[in-house]
Motif scaffolding. Structure first.
Motif, PDB file in Angstrom:
ATOM      1  N   LYS A 108     -77.944  15.340   8.269  1.00  0.00           N
ATOM      2  CA  LYS A 108     -78.386  14.454   7.206  1.00  0.00           C
ATOM      3  C   LYS A 108     -77.830  14.955   5.890  1.00  0.00           C
ATOM      4  N   ILE A 109     -77.154  14.077   5.158  1.00  0.00           N
ATOM      5  CA  ILE A 109     -76.571  14.484   3.879  1.00  0.00           C
ATOM      6  C   ILE A 109     -77.188  13.669   2.748  1.00  0.00           C
ATOM      7  N   ALA A 110     -77.131  14.204   1.545  1.00  0.00           N
ATOM      8  CA  ALA A 110     -77.776  13.577   0.394  1.00  0.00           C
ATOM      9  C   ALA A 110     -76.933  12.421  -0.143  1.00  0.00           C
ATOM     10  N   PHE A 111     -77.610  11.465  -0.742  1.00  0.00           N
ATOM     11  CA  PHE A 111     -76.901  10.398  -1.433  1.00  0.00           C
ATOM     12  C   PHE A 111     -76.122  10.978  -2.610  1.00  0.00           C
ATOM     13  N   PRO A 112     -74.939  10.471  -2.892  1.00  0.00           N
ATOM     14  CA  PRO A 112     -74.250  10.880  -4.115  1.00  0.00           C
ATOM     15  C   PRO A 112     -74.999  10.355  -5.334  1.00  0.00           C
ATOM     16  N   GLU A 113     -74.759  10.970  -6.470  1.00  0.00           N
ATOM     17  CA  GLU A 113     -75.398  10.502  -7.699  1.00  0.00           C
ATOM     18  C   GLU A 113     -74.909   9.091  -8.024  1.00  0.00           C
ATOM     19  N   PRO A 114     -75.828   8.156  -8.252  1.00  0.00           N
ATOM     20  CA  PRO A 114     -75.415   6.779  -8.531  1.00  0.00           C
ATOM     21  C   PRO A 114     -74.915   6.607  -9.964  1.00  0.00           C
ATOM     22  N   ASP A 145     -84.327   0.282  -0.204  1.00  0.00           N
ATOM     23  CA  ASP A 145     -84.752  -0.576  -1.305  1.00  0.00           C
ATOM     24  C   ASP A 145     -84.169  -0.038  -2.601  1.00  0.00           C
ATOM     25  N   TRP A 146     -84.537  -0.702  -3.725  1.00  0.00           N
ATOM     26  CA  TRP A 146     -84.003  -0.288  -5.030  1.00  0.00           C
ATOM     27  C   TRP A 146     -84.548   1.069  -5.470  1.00  0.00           C
ATOM     28  N   ASP A 147     -85.556   1.597  -4.785  1.00  0.00           N
ATOM     29  CA  ASP A 147     -86.027   2.939  -5.117  1.00  0.00           C
ATOM     30  C   ASP A 147     -85.127   4.019  -4.521  1.00  0.00           C
ATOM     31  N   LEU A 148     -84.068   3.597  -3.849  1.00  0.00           N
ATOM     32  CA  LEU A 148     -83.063   4.487  -3.253  1.00  0.00           C
ATOM     33  C   LEU A 148     -83.608   5.324  -2.106  1.00  0.00           C
ATOM     34  N   SER A 149     -84.683   4.857  -1.477  1.00  0.00           N
ATOM     35  CA  SER A 149     -85.117   5.503  -0.239  1.00  0.00           C
ATOM     36  C   SER A 149     -84.109   5.172   0.856  1.00  0.00           C
ATOM     37  N   GLY A 150     -84.000   6.058   1.824  1.00  0.00           N
ATOM     38  CA  GLY A 150     -83.044   5.854   2.903  1.00  0.00           C
ATOM     39  C   GLY A 150     -82.426   7.173   3.326  1.00  0.00           C
ATOM     40  N   GLU A 151     -81.277   7.098   3.986  1.00  0.00           N
ATOM     41  CA  GLU A 151     -80.658   8.319   4.483  1.00  0.00           C
ATOM     42  C   GLU A 151     -79.197   8.072   4.835  1.00  0.00           C
ATOM     43  N   ILE A 152     -78.470   9.173   4.890  1.00  0.00           N
ATOM     44  CA  ILE A 152     -77.110   9.167   5.420  1.00  0.00           C
ATOM     45  C   ILE A 152     -77.075  10.158   6.577  1.00  0.00           C
ATOM     46  N   ILE A 153     -76.681   9.696   7.753  1.00  0.00           N
ATOM     47  CA  ILE A 153     -76.510  10.565   8.911  1.00  0.00           C
ATOM     48  C   ILE A 153     -75.019  10.590   9.240  1.00  0.00           C
TER      49      ILE A 153
END
Length: 345
Positions: free
Chosen positions: A294-300, A252-260
């Motif tokens: 699991k890696i972190a989202f890049p800075e938006p 969602d727009w709260d940027l919850s989620g993940e990168i695998i």
């Protein structure tokens, strides 16, 4: 250089948001100083917030203190207002969708070219943090070459407002939210479109679509699913993106989620079969812990300036627009394709 004074045409939800939020936040050299709206109540609200009110569009266009106008009216009025403003010597920012169709846009652009005045469309979702994350993943190949993109927005409140229910005003969700998602997608994937498939939803009984699904295939092999829904009581992820070396999900727009992402290690054990319902499967078994991470989202973070700062630089310094009119035209072409193929079944 001197400040650009704006008048807002259509002081509704978006018009007032531009005047009091977007313009002040994005540039100190652009300011909203007045409004015109057919609603007396909205005019009073505008005046109460310190803006000058105009009694007619002609009064706005005859005011030499106004250098630019923002059009935030129902979609079917964009073309007429834009052409009048351009011919009156004003620069124009237009809310999306730019017009009812490509033909109307071409008429506007012809006048903009003839007058030499700037015409830009406010495709603001290019600055959304969730999109900026996906853009970085795509450009930097963080999860390898991305080959599948799912972009969707879903809610359960039906079609908003009043005029958005009516075809004559350019209502419906393809022109409301679809134009945003398609603009993001076409700006992201720099490749010609190979094919478009689509299905529009009329489940709520309106004369305009209450949602749609479209599958778009690009010549570079990327496939995208774009979906807008207004009868979804539980939502699918805002983004689901597959690359050759990983998968990204933004809920969602709260940027919850993940990168695998795949670790690339060769010394990992093969997946063991798991119980799946009443059967066994190795194909759908999860990879071993050593095979993924699991890696972190890049800075938006955008590597381009805010919309109104860019508008100022285009007008005063001849800078290149971030939202280019030929890109807007391409989006309108795809929207027309979606309407056409959906109606043909």
């Amino acid at each position: 250089m001197s400040i650009i004074n704006f008048a807002v045409i259509g002081y509704g939800g978006m018009g007032s948001y531009h005047a009091h939020n977007l313009i002040p936040a994005e540039s100190t050299r652009v300011q909203a100083v007045g409004t015109y709206d057919i609603s007396g109540e909205r005019q009073q609200i505008s005046q109460g917030k310190g803006l000058r009110i105009y009694e007619s569009l002609e009064e706005v266009l005859n005011d030499g203190n106004i250098e630019a106008v923002l059009i935030a009216t129902p979609n079917d009025s964009h073309k007429e207002i834009a052409i009048k403003a351009l011919r009156a010597g004003k620069h124009v920012v237009c809310e999306k969708p730019v017009a009812m169709n490509t033909r109307e846009l071409d008429e506007i652009l012809a006048v903009a070219e003839a007058t030499g005045n700037v015409f830009m469309v406010h495709q603001n979702r290019r600055w959304d943090p969730d999109f900026l994350i996906i853009r970085q993943l795509y450009q930097k190949k963080t999860i390898g070459d991305i080959f599948q993109i799912e972009s969707r927005v879903q809610g359960a409140n039906g079609i908003p407002g009043d005029w958005r229910h009516l075809r004559k005003h350019g209502g419906g969700m393809l022109l409301d939210w679809g134009v945003h998602l398609l603009d993001q997608l076409l700006w992201l994937v720099d490749s010609p479109i190979k094919s478009v498939q689509a299905d529009l939803s009329y489940i709520l009984g309106d004369e305009v679509d209450d949602g749609f699904m479209s599958c778009i295939t690009f010549e570079n092999g990327v496939k995208a699913l774009v979906e807008v829904g207004t009868t979804n009581y539980t939502k699918l992820p805002r983004w689901y993106v597959k690359g050759l070396e990983g998968t990204a999900k933004i809920d969602d727009w709260d940027l919850s989620g993940e990168i695998i992402a795949a670790t690339g290690r060769k010394d990992v054990p093969a997946p063991a079969p798991i119980q799946a319902g009443v059967g066994l499967t190795k194909t759908m078994a999860p990879p071993s812990e050593e095979a993924t991470e699991k890696i972190a989202f890049p800075e938006p973070k955008a590597d381009f300036v805010p919309f109104y700062q860019n508008f100022y630089e285009v007008v005063r310094e001849g800078a290149e627009p971030i939202v280019k009119n030929h890109e807007v035209r391409k989006v309108m072409n795809v929207i027309e394709d979606i309407f056409r193929v959906s109606h043909k079944g």
